[in-house]
Design a protein around this motif. Structure first.
Motif, mmCIF file in Angstrom:
data_model
loop_
_atom_site.group_PDB
_atom_site.id
_atom_site.type_symbol
_atom_site.label_atom_id
_atom_site.label_comp_id
_atom_site.label_asym_id
_atom_site.label_seq_id
_atom_site.Cartn_x
_atom_site.Cartn_y
_atom_site.Cartn_z
ATOM 1 N N ALA A 124 0.825 -1.209 0.000
ATOM 2 C CA ALA A 124 0.000 0.000 0.000
ATOM 3 C C ALA A 124 0.861 1.261 0.000
ATOM 4 N N LEU A 125 1.953 1.258 0.758
ATOM 5 C CA LEU A 125 2.845 2.421 0.779
ATOM 6 C C LEU A 125 3.479 2.659 -0.589
ATOM 7 N N LEU B 74 -4.535 3.584 3.207
ATOM 8 C CA LEU B 74 -5.427 3.544 2.044
ATOM 9 C C LEU B 74 -6.438 4.682 2.065
ATOM 10 N N ARG B 75 -6.804 5.161 3.223
ATOM 11 C CA ARG B 75 -7.806 6.230 3.334
ATOM 12 C C ARG B 75 -7.230 7.597 3.001
ATOM 13 N N ALA C 139 -5.135 13.578 5.005
ATOM 14 C CA ALA C 139 -3.671 13.538 4.970
ATOM 15 C C ALA C 139 -3.149 12.613 6.055
ATOM 16 N N LEU C 140 -1.990 12.017 5.768
ATOM 17 C CA LEU C 140 -1.307 11.149 6.721
ATOM 18 C C LEU C 140 0.149 11.574 6.809
ATOM 19 N N ASP D 190 1.340 10.009 -4.573
ATOM 20 C CA ASP D 190 0.706 11.093 -3.835
ATOM 21 C C ASP D 190 1.452 11.382 -2.538
ATOM 22 N N SER D 191 2.761 11.202 -2.554
ATOM 23 C CA SER D 191 3.555 11.349 -1.337
ATOM 24 C C SER D 191 4.637 12.398 -1.530
#
Length: 301
Positions: free
Chosen positions: A164-165, A241-242, A206-207, A171-172
């Protein structure tokens, strides 16, 4: 006709002057092909792979400062979707507390006396006021406390997170450590920093992943509902994922490359070998101590 010597269910040896009158049956031919495939040694294929992904690096003010490499394990394209799906289902189901409980008609207080006689009242017969058909009665097939937890292999869970990462790398962004940038806990300053990093708190989830989280940063960000700040202890698949935007610190990228990279599997294997060697040495020491203890009475005599 000379007799055939059978040495196995799939191999027949006959003298050169003889021949079989009929071909082998269908089951014999299948068994013969199966044994032939079993004898062939096929090369093993790895179910994981490692691909380096380039992520842009920006400063605290949002200016470009180069690139960083995220080199972690990922599942094969044909199995990646299933691995991630299984990881998400396991994670969400294990969050269920399973404490919901209702009362059946036998557990509800009251209703022990028959409300009226069986016949002669003109009403439908009734034996209890706590029937599920009346308000205040029991619940039919209601929930009871239950353990919803399911198991997933540790390596499969780690592979789902790393996959997933890697897929969210487009988008990172990577920024320097920002703990020292916040002197006082203030949400307004943190929202301004998010906008410099390309995140709109009112629209995007955002994470932020960092290895160290100061108290001032935690207080500044806790009032932002669309933001999650995770550490290695709280890293989970659902929040990855969110998120619409992922922000890593440089220390966070180094941690991911170390723990989720291809070399981490080799490191785990080395640790297992060290444990085995340590166990063998411990057994040898125990045997030597037993021999010494058995020899001590003889020397005393």
């Amino acid at each position: 006709m000379a007799k055939c010597l059978s040495f196995s269910s799939s191999t027949f040896l006959c003298p050169p002057s003889t021949s079989l009158q009929r071909p082998l049956s269908k089951s014999s031919s299948i068994l013969h092909s199966w044994s032939r495939q079993k004898q062939q040694k096929r090369p093993l294929t790895l179910s994981i792979r490692a691909e380096a992904v380039t992520i842009p690096v920006i400063t605290f003010d949002g200016e470009n400062a180069g690139t960083a490499s995220l080199d972690i394990k990922t599942a094969r394209p044909e199995t990646a979707r299933a691995v991630v799906h299984r990881g998400v289902v396991t994670e969400l189901q294990n969050r269920r507390r399973g404490t919901a409980s209702t009362l059946t008609r036998g557990e509800v207080r009251g209703g022990g006396r028959k409300p009226y006689k069986q016949k002669g009242s003109g009403k439908a017969r009734r034996g209890s006021q706590r029937t599920p058909l009346r308000p205040g009665g029991g619940v039919i097939f209601g929930p009871k406390p239950k353990d919803w937890s399911i198991k997933i292999n540790k390596k499969e869970k780690r592979l789902a997170i790393s996959t997933a990462l890697s897929s969210a790398a487009v988008d990172s962004v990577v920024i320097d450590s920002f703990n020292e940038k916040f002197d006082t806990p203030k949400t307004k300053n943190f929202v301004a920093a998010l906008k410099n990093w390309g995140v709109e708190p009112s629209e995007d989830h955002a994470l932020i992943f960092t290895t160290e989280l100061s108290e001032k940063v935690r207080l500044s960000s806790r009032n932002i509902g669309s933001l999650k700040i995770l550490t290695p202890r709280t890293l989970n698949l659902y929040d990855i994922l969110r998120a619409d935007k992922l922000i890593f610190t440089k220390d966070g990228v180094e941690y991911l490359n170390k723990m989720y990279g291809l070399k981490s599997a080799i490191r785990e294997g080395d640790e297992d070998e060290d444990e085995d060697e340590g166990g063998e040495e411990g057994e040898e020491e125990e045997e030597q101590s037993e021999e010494e203890s058995s020899e001590t009475p003889e020397t005393a005599q």
